[in-house]
Scaffold this active site. Structure first.
Site, PDB file in Angstrom:
ATOM      1  N   CYS A 343       0.810  -1.224   0.000  1.00 44.11           N
ATOM      2  CA  CYS A 343       0.000   0.000   0.000  1.00 44.11           C
ATOM      3  C   CYS A 343       0.837   1.265   0.000  1.00 44.11           C
ATOM      4  O   CYS A 343       0.838   2.040   0.974  1.00 44.11           O
ATOM      5  CB  CYS A 343      -0.944  -0.033   1.199  1.00 44.11           C
ATOM      6  SG  CYS A 343      -2.001  -1.472   1.080  1.00 44.11           S
ATOM      7  N   GLU A 344       1.591   1.437  -1.040  1.00 46.05           N
ATOM      8  CA  GLU A 344       2.378   2.657  -1.238  1.00 46.05           C
ATOM      9  C   GLU A 344       2.481   2.897  -2.731  1.00 46.05           C
ATOM     10  O   GLU A 344       2.734   1.949  -3.486  1.00 46.05           O
ATOM     11  CB  GLU A 344       3.813   2.487  -0.709  1.00 46.05           C
ATOM     12  CG  GLU A 344       3.881   2.291   0.769  1.00 46.05           C
ATOM     13  CD  GLU A 344       5.206   2.766   1.352  1.00 46.05           C
ATOM     14  OE1 GLU A 344       5.890   3.582   0.723  1.00 46.05           O
ATOM     15  OE2 GLU A 344       5.521   2.300   2.442  1.00 46.05           O
TER      16      GLU A 344
END
Ligand code: LLP
Length: 421
Positions: A343-344
């Site tokens: 999640c980046e």
């Protein structure tokens, strides 16, 4: 020569990559033993007739299977921590083939290395020199040491992996090193008789190597003329490899060694080398499957089951890695942003990369992943470490099991026992 020209994509060293991932899953690091062997041999051949020792930079790939392979081929180790010392010794590498580099060696790490009897310390600051003297004296032994020279040369590589400029934290200036030698006799427990230089990593031209070595060589001649014996010169690592076919042009090992020979002409001591990436980079690939394709408003995303936690280089250095389908794929090309599940936004292996149109389940190969791949992996997003495997002559050996969740949380515990410090 890059891997693409020596091995068809569907197999590596005679092992079908599809069959391998069917057994072992993805993401999966695969290291070609023949490619590593070939690199060791090419360097050894170039060093023919010299008193030379290759010390593999353990940080590039610290897998014990890989280190054991290095040992079997007569290669020693360049370490930067007690952990790497432990790994190297466990892999069978004799202490007398281990050199210790790094700006932050602690007194206890020095002590462990002295207890093991390593070949030498590459000393990077005056405080470190005094600490080494103190630790060696307490142990009743003499530490063999080289000064790491910071030659103030631009390695013309990525700023985050450039180490030979005066502004970098590594090594000391020739002026400072001169003062160390002038007072060398005050060091009762450090035998200061070596020079070391390492200007950076992924260096793709000979010029910076030549310049750095010439500066070190001039200093060596000056020291010898003043009566300071120099028994070893460590030329460091840094040889670049091909990440982008048709774009990166690595220097030839033989040409590199020719530069070393030329700069150090007349040197009768021992030459040390600390290659990392050169020996293992192109020999390794990261196999990953497409989880899904996603068609955003502006971009097409290819979502893989490998992520920045498995291979951090693109996120960390914007590094390019060639990415290709393993099976023949004749579909029309699509331009993708190739991303992982973390999640980046930085979890991106490539932007605007053209690939034959892919579908969920397709097996892809991220190339030149044998160096600074698995060794820099983490479990970020609670993604267990990938498995690693070596392949050779039609067979494979798992050198790291895929991490289980239980292994991933080993050592963690609920905050039950509250104590006072
Ligand atoms: N010797 C010393 C003292 C080093 O600091 C290094 C690498 C080497 C040898 C080996 O360098 P090589 O031959 O592999 O270029 N994580 C970065 C690379 C960091 C290199 C650190 N030092 C990357 O993924 O590009």
């Amino acid at each position: 020569m890059t891997l693409a020209t020596v091995a068809p994509r569907a197999s590596l060293d005679g092992v079908s990559l599809d069959a391998l991932t069917a057994r072992l899953g993805t993401p999966l690091y695969v290291y070609s033993a023949s490619a590593i062997r070939e690199r060791i041999r090419s360097l050894q051949a170039a060093l023919h007739g010299m008193d030379a020792l290759i010390c593999f930079a353990v940080k590039a790939n610290s897998n014990r299977g890989v280190l054991g392979f290095m040992h079997e081929h007569g290669v020693g180790a360049d370490i930067v921590s007690a952990g790497e010392l432990w790994r190297a010794l466990q892999a069978g590498i004799p202490a007398e083939r281990i050199v210790f580099s790094g700006v932050g060696k602690s007194a206890s790490e020095m002590d462990e290395a002295l207890a093991a009897g390593i070949l030498r310390f590459n000393v990077e600051s005056h405080d470190e020199l005094l600490t080494l003297q103190r630790v060696a004296r307490a142990r009743g032994t003499v530490a063999r040491a080289a000064v790491r020279i910071n030659p103030d040369v631009d390695a013309l590589t990525h700023a985050k992996i450039s180490t030979g400029k005066a502004e970098n934290k590594f090594g000391v200036s020739i002026d400072e090193a001169r003062r160390w030698f002038a007072s060398r006799h005050e060091l009762s427990h450090v035998q200061l008789d070596g020079l070391h230089v390492h200007i950076g990593s992924q260096v793709l031209s000979l010029g910076p190597f030549r310049e750095a070595l010439q500066r070190v060589a001039a200093f060596w001649r000056e020291l010898v003329a003043q009566g300071h014996p120099i028994h070893s010169i460590d030329a460091g690592g840094g040889l670049g490899v091909c990440y982008r076919e048709g774009h990166d042009q690595p220097v030839d090992a033989a040409d590199y060694i020719a530069i070393v020979r030329e700069a150090l002409a007349g040197f009768e001591g021992r030459l040390l080398l600390e290659p990392g990436r050169y020996l293992v980079g192109e020999a390794g690939v990261l196999l990953t499957r497409v989880i899904r394709t996603k068609h955003g408003d502006q971009r097409n995303f290819l979502v893989l089951d490998a992520a920045m936690n498995d291979l951090a280089r693109p996120a960390l250095y914007d590094a390019w890695h060639d990415i290709v389908p393993v099976a023949e794929n004749t579909h029309p090309m699509t331009t993708y942003d190739i991303v992982g599940p973390v999640c980046e936004t930085g979890d991106t292996f490539a932007r605007n990369r053209a690939l034959p149109t892919c579908a969920p389940g397709d097996l892809l190969m991220i190339r030149t992943a044998g160096a600074y791949g698995a060794s820099m992996a983490s479990t970020y997003n609670s993604r267990p470490l990938a498995a690693e495997v070596m392949v050779d002559a039609g067979r494979y050996a798992v050198v790291r099991q895929r991490q289980r969740f239980e292994d991933m949380v080993a050592g963690e515990q609920p905050a039950k026992h509250w104590e006072t410090a």
